[in-house]
Design an enzyme around this catalytic site. Structure first.
Site, short mmCIF file in Angstrom:
data_model
loop_
_atom_site.label_atom_id
_atom_site.label_comp_id
_atom_site.label_asym_id
_atom_site.label_seq_id
_atom_site.Cartn_x
_atom_site.Cartn_y
_atom_site.Cartn_z
N ASP A 174 -139.64 -120.03 55.44
CA ASP A 174 -138.31 -119.45 55.60
C ASP A 174 -137.82 -119.09 54.20
O ASP A 174 -138.02 -117.95 53.72
CB ASP A 174 -137.41 -120.47 56.32
N SER A 217 -131.46 -124.57 67.23
CA SER A 217 -131.69 -125.44 66.08
C SER A 217 -130.79 -126.65 66.22
O SER A 217 -129.58 -126.52 66.37
CB SER A 217 -131.37 -124.65 64.81
N GLU A 234 -141.45 -125.86 59.44
CA GLU A 234 -140.81 -124.80 58.67
C GLU A 234 -140.39 -125.30 57.29
O GLU A 234 -139.73 -126.34 57.18
CB GLU A 234 -139.58 -124.32 59.47
N ASP A 291 -137.85 -128.18 61.08
CA ASP A 291 -137.46 -127.44 59.87
C ASP A 291 -136.97 -128.44 58.82
O ASP A 291 -136.02 -129.18 59.06
CB ASP A 291 -136.34 -126.45 60.21
N LYS A 340 -135.75 -126.66 68.03
CA LYS A 340 -136.11 -126.87 66.62
C LYS A 340 -135.26 -128.01 66.10
O LYS A 340 -134.04 -127.98 66.20
CB LYS A 340 -135.84 -125.59 65.83
N LYS A 384 -134.10 -130.30 62.93
CA LYS A 384 -134.03 -130.42 61.47
C LYS A 384 -134.56 -131.79 61.08
O LYS A 384 -134.24 -132.79 61.73
CB LYS A 384 -132.56 -130.28 61.02
N LYS A 414 -135.37 -113.54 58.30
CA LYS A 414 -133.90 -113.49 58.26
C LYS A 414 -133.55 -112.28 57.41
O LYS A 414 -133.93 -112.22 56.22
CB LYS A 414 -133.33 -114.73 57.57
N GLY A 444 -131.78 -117.88 61.94
CA GLY A 444 -130.33 -117.78 62.14
C GLY A 444 -129.58 -118.40 60.99
O GLY A 444 -130.09 -119.32 60.33
C1 NPQ Z 1 -132.59 -122.45 58.65
N1 NPQ Z 1 -130.58 -122.22 60.11
O1 NPQ Z 1 -133.40 -121.97 59.42
C2 NPQ Z 1 -131.12 -122.33 58.86
C3 NPQ Z 1 -130.31 -122.46 57.65
C4 NPQ Z 1 -129.13 -123.32 57.64
C5 NPQ Z 1 -130.03 -122.16 62.42
O2 NPQ Z 1 -131.34 -123.82 61.45
C6 NPQ Z 1 -125.62 -126.74 56.72
C7 NPQ Z 1 -126.58 -126.92 55.78
C8 NPQ Z 1 -125.75 -125.75 57.63
C9 NPQ Z 1 -127.71 -126.10 55.77
C10 NPQ Z 1 -127.03 -123.94 58.57
C11 NPQ Z 1 -130.71 -122.81 61.28
C12 NPQ Z 1 -126.86 -124.93 57.64
C13 NPQ Z 1 -127.85 -125.10 56.70
C14 NPQ Z 1 -128.16 -123.17 58.55
C15 NPQ Z 1 -128.96 -124.30 56.70
O3 NPQ Z 1 -133.01 -123.01 57.67
MG MG Z 2 -135.12 -122.72 58.06
#
Ligand code: NPQ
Ligand code: MG
Length: 369
Positions: free
Chosen positions: A238, A135, A213, A188, A161, A163, A262, A290
């Site tokens: 998610d 990610s 996502e 995501d 992936k 964000k 999760k 994760g």
């Molecule tokens: C998810 N994790 O799938 C998450 C949630 C997540 C590995 O992408 C700061 C702010 C840190 C929001 C870590 C991954 C975070 C966060 C993980 C959200 O959505």
């Molecule tokens: Mg997510």
């Protein structure tokens, strides 16, 4: 087993790099670990709640409080318990799946260690290693993003992936697709959009993403169904999937074609397996999400990701993706995969010196105290 006591330990681990999502930026991980003390040995659980309630309403101080005041008294009152009894014993407390899941994980680990069974064997693993994705946080600068992705692909990750959030979506996706060609690639949004953005999100369709996502808020199952009529990229949920029952509703409503599993979000690894089974029965592929877990949570996730319907690479990254030093023997990527631990229980244990060094507090709760 009959619990002699439960240790609630907080640790603080710095992240190797800041992690930015539509929800905010994290620089370090404040984690609650649970150690159950039983007559035949200990068991470890990890609570995936973050320091603040941005991903869901749970947060680490609140999780520790509800465990101490409301969950442990109910478990202690049961006397003899096994992992399968934890969910039912805690049913009278509404919500708090991450807190409940951490306790169930610890009891399960204690039980499996005592009988010499691994998490993978117990859950029904059909693979000895799992394909791993990574990610990638939001980057302001595209050149910087491309360098980060190039580094992960160089390490062997099998899926990227990215964000996204409004203002950081189509252009970074285009840049990654153009630069790296035919890789497995998904995004995501962590609930950052609304249905009014549907036609904007449809602009992602030209990039052949595996999935988008959680584009909309957690509660908005109907919105995701409507979005699915406009966007061709498969929608994966998610945050919305809080139980197997909700997964069933979301699938029936046409809100998702893929599910991120999760364990913490659904109250533990037993419910996570039920989500897996339900999705499998409905022809919905799943993958393992994760939450920046330490080696303990990572071990359990890798075991879960070895179940048959986990057909997409997960966010089961190597320890080094997040931490320069993990609290257990680090998980290291080999040919883009992580090995499913084979030892009893989680198959990994905290290294005492490391654990002591990163610990910020410890409290021990005992029956009748
Ligand atoms: C998810 N994790 O799938 C998450 C949630 C997540 C590995 O992408 C700061 C702010 C840190 C929001 C870590 C991954 C975070 C966060 C993980 C959200 O959505
Ligand atoms: Mg997510």
């Amino acid at each position: 087993m009959k619990l002699d006591g439960v240790e609630l330990r907080r640790i603080r681990l710095p992240l190797v790099a800041p992690f930015r999502t539509s929800l905010g930026t994290e620089l370090e991980r404040d984690v609650l670990l649970v150690r159950v003390l039983g007559p035949d040995g200990d068991g470890w659980g990890e609570c995936v709640a973050f320091g603040a309630p941005f991903y869901s309403y749970e947060y680490v101080d609140g999780a520790q409080d509800v465990i101490r005041r409301h969950l442990l008294p109910r478990l202690f009152a049961r006397g003899e318990i096994s992992a399968a009894d934890v969910g039912p014993a805690l049913r009278g407390v509404r919500g708090h799946p991450m807190a409940k899941g951490a306790l169930e994980m610890a009891v399960l680990d204690a039980e499996l260690r005592a009988e010499g069974t691994s998490f993978g064997e117990y859950l029904g693993a059909v693979r000895t290693e799992v394909d791993c994705g990574v990610s990638v946080g939001i980057h302001e600068d595209t050149a910087d993003l491309l360098r980060t992705v190039e580094g992960y692909l160089g390490e062997g990750y099998r899926r990227i992936k990215l964000k996204i959030e409004p203002g950081h979506d189509v252009e970074p996706v285009r840049a990654v697709r153009e630069r790296f060609g035919d890789i497995l690639f998904q995004v995501d949004a962590n609930a950052a959009y609304t249905l009014a953005d549907a036609h904007h999100l449809a602009r992602l369709d030209e990039f052949d993403l595996l999935l988008v996502e959680q584009p909309l808020p957690e509660e908005d199952i109907r919105g995701h169904s409507e979005l699915a009529q406009i966007v061709e990229t498969p929608i994966c949920l998610d945050e919305s999937i809080t139980s197997a029952r909700v997964a069933e509703e979301a699938i029936a409503a046409g809100a998702c074609r893929i599910v991120n599993v999760k364990a913490g979000r659904v109250g533990g690894y037993l419910e996570a397996r039920r989500v897996h089974d339900l999705c499998e029965a409905n022809g919905i592929p799943v993958w393992c999400g994760g939450m920046l877990e330490t080696g303990l949570g990572r071990a359990a996730n890798v075991a879960l990701a070895a179940l048959p319907n986990f057909t997409l690479p997960g966010d089961t990254s190597a320890s080094g993706r997040y931490y320069a030093e993990d609290i257990c023997e680090p998980f290291v990527l080999r040919d883009g995969r992580l090995a499913v631990p084979t030892g009893p229980g989680l198959g990994v244990s905290p290294i005492p010196e490391v654990l002591a060094r990163v610990t910020t507090s410890v409290e021990t709760c005992r029956p009748g105290a």
